[in-house]
Design an enzyme around this catalytic site. Structure first.
Site, PDB file in Angstrom:
ATOM      1  N   SER A 126       0.774  -1.169   0.017  1.00 20.54           N
ATOM      2  CA  SER A 126       0.185   0.029  -0.039  1.00 20.54           C
ATOM      3  C   SER A 126       0.831   1.252   0.091  1.00 20.54           C
ATOM      4  O   SER A 126       2.029   1.467   0.364  1.00 20.54           O
ATOM      5  CB  SER A 126      -0.905   0.008   1.320  1.00 20.54           C
ATOM      6  OG  SER A 126      -1.304  -1.096   1.627  1.00 20.54           O
ATOM      7  N   GLU A 156       3.252  -0.220  -5.718  1.00 24.13           N
ATOM      8  CA  GLU A 156       2.603  -0.639  -6.973  1.00 24.13           C
ATOM      9  C   GLU A 156       2.646   0.600  -7.717  1.00 24.13           C
ATOM     10  O   GLU A 156       2.099   1.663  -7.168  1.00 24.13           O
ATOM     11  CB  GLU A 156       1.364  -1.176  -6.551  1.00 24.13           C
ATOM     12  CG  GLU A 156       0.739  -1.960  -7.675  1.00 24.13           C
ATOM     13  CD  GLU A 156       1.756  -2.752  -8.285  1.00 24.13           C
ATOM     14  OE1 GLU A 156       2.177  -3.806  -7.959  1.00 24.13           O
ATOM     15  OE2 GLU A 156       2.349  -2.423  -9.599  1.00 24.13           O
ATOM     16  N   LYS A 215       7.191   6.499  -4.467  1.00 21.92           N
ATOM     17  CA  LYS A 215       5.987   6.222  -4.768  1.00 21.92           C
ATOM     18  C   LYS A 215       5.129   7.596  -4.624  1.00 21.92           C
ATOM     19  O   LYS A 215       4.284   7.845  -5.598  1.00 21.92           O
ATOM     20  CB  LYS A 215       5.281   5.205  -3.941  1.00 21.92           C
ATOM     21  CG  LYS A 215       3.677   5.002  -4.025  1.00 21.92           C
ATOM     22  CD  LYS A 215       3.467   4.288  -5.281  1.00 21.92           C
ATOM     23  CE  LYS A 215       1.799   4.615  -5.267  1.00 21.92           C
ATOM     24  NZ  LYS A 215       1.236   3.566  -6.031  1.00 21.92           N
ATOM     25  N   VAL A 265     -11.721  17.056 -17.028  1.00 26.72           N
ATOM     26  CA  VAL A 265     -12.250  17.623 -16.105  1.00 26.72           C
ATOM     27  C   VAL A 265     -11.690  17.765 -14.549  1.00 26.72           C
ATOM     28  O   VAL A 265     -12.294  17.827 -13.476  1.00 26.72           O
ATOM     29  CB  VAL A 265     -13.782  16.961 -15.715  1.00 26.72           C
ATOM     30  CG1 VAL A 265     -14.907  17.617 -16.450  1.00 26.72           C
ATOM     31  CG2 VAL A 265     -13.984  15.574 -15.874  1.00 26.72           C
ATOM     32  N   GLY A 268      -8.940  11.874 -10.963  1.00 27.26           N
ATOM     33  CA  GLY A 268      -9.472  11.411  -9.604  1.00 27.26           C
ATOM     34  C   GLY A 268      -8.593  10.106  -9.446  1.00 27.26           C
ATOM     35  O   GLY A 268      -7.529  10.014  -9.820  1.00 27.26           O
ATOM     36  N   CYS A 271      -5.069   7.682  -5.509  1.00 33.52           N
ATOM     37  CA  CYS A 271      -3.944   7.614  -5.137  1.00 33.52           C
ATOM     38  C   CYS A 271      -3.507   9.220  -5.360  1.00 33.52           C
ATOM     39  O   CYS A 271      -3.051   9.918  -4.342  1.00 33.52           O
ATOM     40  CB  CYS A 271      -2.952   7.051  -6.238  1.00 33.52           C
ATOM     41  SG  CYS A 271      -2.908   5.313  -5.869  1.00 33.52           S
ATOM     42  N   PHE A 333     -13.766   7.179 -12.443  1.00 35.21           N
ATOM     43  CA  PHE A 333     -12.635   8.337 -12.588  1.00 35.21           C
ATOM     44  C   PHE A 333     -11.813   8.121 -13.808  1.00 35.21           C
ATOM     45  O   PHE A 333     -11.043   9.258 -14.260  1.00 35.21           O
ATOM     46  CB  PHE A 333     -11.792   8.151 -11.419  1.00 35.21           C
ATOM     47  CG  PHE A 333     -10.564   7.107 -11.260  1.00 35.21           C
ATOM     48  CD1 PHE A 333     -10.760   5.935 -10.906  1.00 35.21           C
ATOM     49  CD2 PHE A 333      -9.195   7.521 -11.522  1.00 35.21           C
ATOM     50  CE1 PHE A 333      -9.810   4.999 -10.686  1.00 35.21           C
ATOM     51  CE2 PHE A 333      -8.385   6.751 -11.642  1.00 35.21           C
ATOM     52  CZ  PHE A 333      -8.468   5.329 -11.214  1.00 35.21           C
TER      53      PHE A 333
END
Ligand code: UDX
Ligand code: ADP
Length: 447
Positions: A126, A156, A215, A265, A268, A271, A333
């Site tokens: 994560s 990741e 990350k 727009v 999203g 992350c 998204f």
């Protein structure tokens, strides 16, 4: 060898499916406390939509890929444990709105410490703030088991919608570990797993802190490109320049490159916003307010872009949406995912509802209940783009699904209230063609 992954989400599920596909001799178990989610992974209707995923799961499930709620027993028998649980932005207490919630990570660390009495490699998958490994280590030490575990960071970089190709052919794999003998050995074990299909030169090893920070920085740089081009889209709209032409012209400079210059727009996903806020919080924490403000602006620009789009819709519809039917095409998204986390569509729909609009949403993958839950019970859900647009005053394209490019817009136009408007929030349509049909058409970044 046995691998266990805690967390059967958008990251854990696809990543473990790929390891199972590439390493038939490794037993891979994906565990989650959420029974419904695990049941879905064991069914024909997977909990996440991702092109190519279903085929791999069907091929390996029941062989070397298991989905289970028996968290402790799988942790206990594993050699390598991936922690792949959510780290959403905290909405309470210290750091609310910026710092990530690390409760799920701590919960995992405690479960591992309680369940295990032999040596393990524990991997943070994560996205976590820099120095989270320290938190995990302190928990292990609290159980007097610190010596049993080697903690690595292996963030990741897959993007949703292209997870399988990203996993199969990654730009790089990053593994951070301690430079002690046992640390190096653990890193090598994980390098050997990825090296079954990823060339060795694409696997980079660093210390844990560099890996954790990389990350956040990768996502912050990507999001910054989207906010930069979106800032320019506003300049284009008032100056007669065309943002797509500008993006193309600057993207051909090899120092800049063509990717992540698509005006929209707003970004999203789970992350970008979360990781930038995390970076903002860390910078503040370390006494670097200018750095915090610099990155904060990337988010401010994203919020501005969403509002700007909504204002344009309201203005074009004669400054009143009261009782007008607005068709929203796309709620995820981005295309090719059913994920709605931080989707621009959520914020845009809420603002339009506030103006009194009647919203009808169509998305090929997002469940109806979820759209209603995120907007309002009064939001209507359509089963096709045509159904959504029937009797509507305006059509808004908020996700770039391929099927929206291929629609028969002449047929859609016929069934709409005139003057019929179309707002392309993703720059995927040919505005001139739409106007020749009769639409009043506009998009991002063109005057
Ligand atoms: C991102 C990172 O790409 C990935 O490496 C990381 O591990 C997780 O976060 P993801 O959020 O799945 O992946 O999708 P991404 O393709 O990066 O898109 C993020 C958002 O930016 C989407 O809303 C997308 O529509 C938007 N975007 C992207 C643009 O608006 N314009 C672009 O040019 C690119
Ligand atoms: P991501 O996009 O990072 O994969 P998700 O929210 O999709 O995030 O997935 C995280 C998963 O982790 C959820 O399914 C959640 O139920 C699971 N989870 C969180 N805490 C634990 C825990 N202590 N043990 C097992 N599973 C957990």
């Amino acid at each position: 060898m046995k691998i266990c992954c805690i967390g059967a989400g958008y990251v854990g599920g696809p990543t473990m499916a790929m390891i199972a596909k590439k390493c038939h001799d490794i037993d891979v178990a994906v565990v989650d406390l959420n029974e419904e989610r695990i049941a879905a992974w064991n069914s024909d209707c997977l909990p996440i939509y991702e092109p190519g995923l279903q085929e791999i799961v069907e091929e390996r499930r029941g062989k070397n890929l298991t989905f289970s709620t028996e968290v402790k027993s799988h942790i206990k028998s594993a050699d390598i444990i991936f922690i792949s649980v959510g780290t959403p932005t905290k909405d309470y207490g210290i750091g609310a709105g910026q710092a990530p919630e690390l409760g799920y990570i701590e919960g995992c660390a405690r479960m591992i410490a309680e369940a295990c009495d032999g040596p393990k490699i524990v991997i943070e998958k994560s996205t976590v703030p820099v120095r989270t490994a320290e938190l995990v280590k302190s928990v292990f030490d609290g159980y007097n088991k610190g010596h049993l575990f080697e903690i690595l960071s292996n963030p990741e970089f897959l993007a949703e919608g292209t997870a399988i190709t990203d996993l199969e052919n990654p730009d790089r794999v990053l593994i951070g570990g301690d430079s002690t003998e046992s640390g190096k050995k653990a890193v090598q074990t994980v390098v050997d797993v990825y090296n079954r299909w990823v060339p060795r030169e694409k696997i980079i090893t660093t210390n844990v802190w560099s890996s954790e920070l990389s990350k956040l920085v990768a996502n912050a740089f990507l999001a910054q490109r989207v906010s930069s081009i979106n800032a320019i889209s506003a300049v284009c709209e008032v100056s007669g320049a065309d943002v797509e032409e500008v993006a193309n012209a600057i993207g051909m400079d090899s120092r800049i490159g063509p990717k992540f210059l698509k005006s929209s727009v707003g970004f999203g996903g789970s992350c970008f916003q979360k990781d930038i806020l995390n970076l903002v919080y860390l910078s503040g924490h370390f006494g670097l307010p200018e750095v915090a403000e610099y990155w904060r602006q990337v988010i401010t620009m994203n919020e501005y872009q969403r509002k700007r789009f909504t204002r344009k819709v309201i203005h074009s519809l004669f400054n009143t949406l009261q009782g007008k039917r607005i068709a929203v095409l796309g709620f995820a998204f981005k295309k090719d995912t059913n994920d709605t986390r931080e989707s621009a569509a959520i914020y845009i729909c809420r603002d339009l509802l506030e103006e009194g609009a009647d919203i009808v949403v169509y998305d090929p993958q997002v469940p109806a209940e979820e759209i209603k839950h995120l907007t309002s019970d009064s939001t209507k859900i359509a089963n096709s783009a045509e159904e959504a647009a029937k009797d509507a005053h305006a059509v808004l394209i908020l996700t770039e699904w391929d099927e929206f490019v291929a629609l028969d817009y002449a047929a859609i136009y016929k069934d709409m209230v005139k003057p019929a408007h179309i707002f392309d929030g993703r720059n995927i349509l040919d505005l001139e063609k739409l106007e020749s049909i009769g639409f009043k058409a506009s998009c991002i970044g063109k005057s």
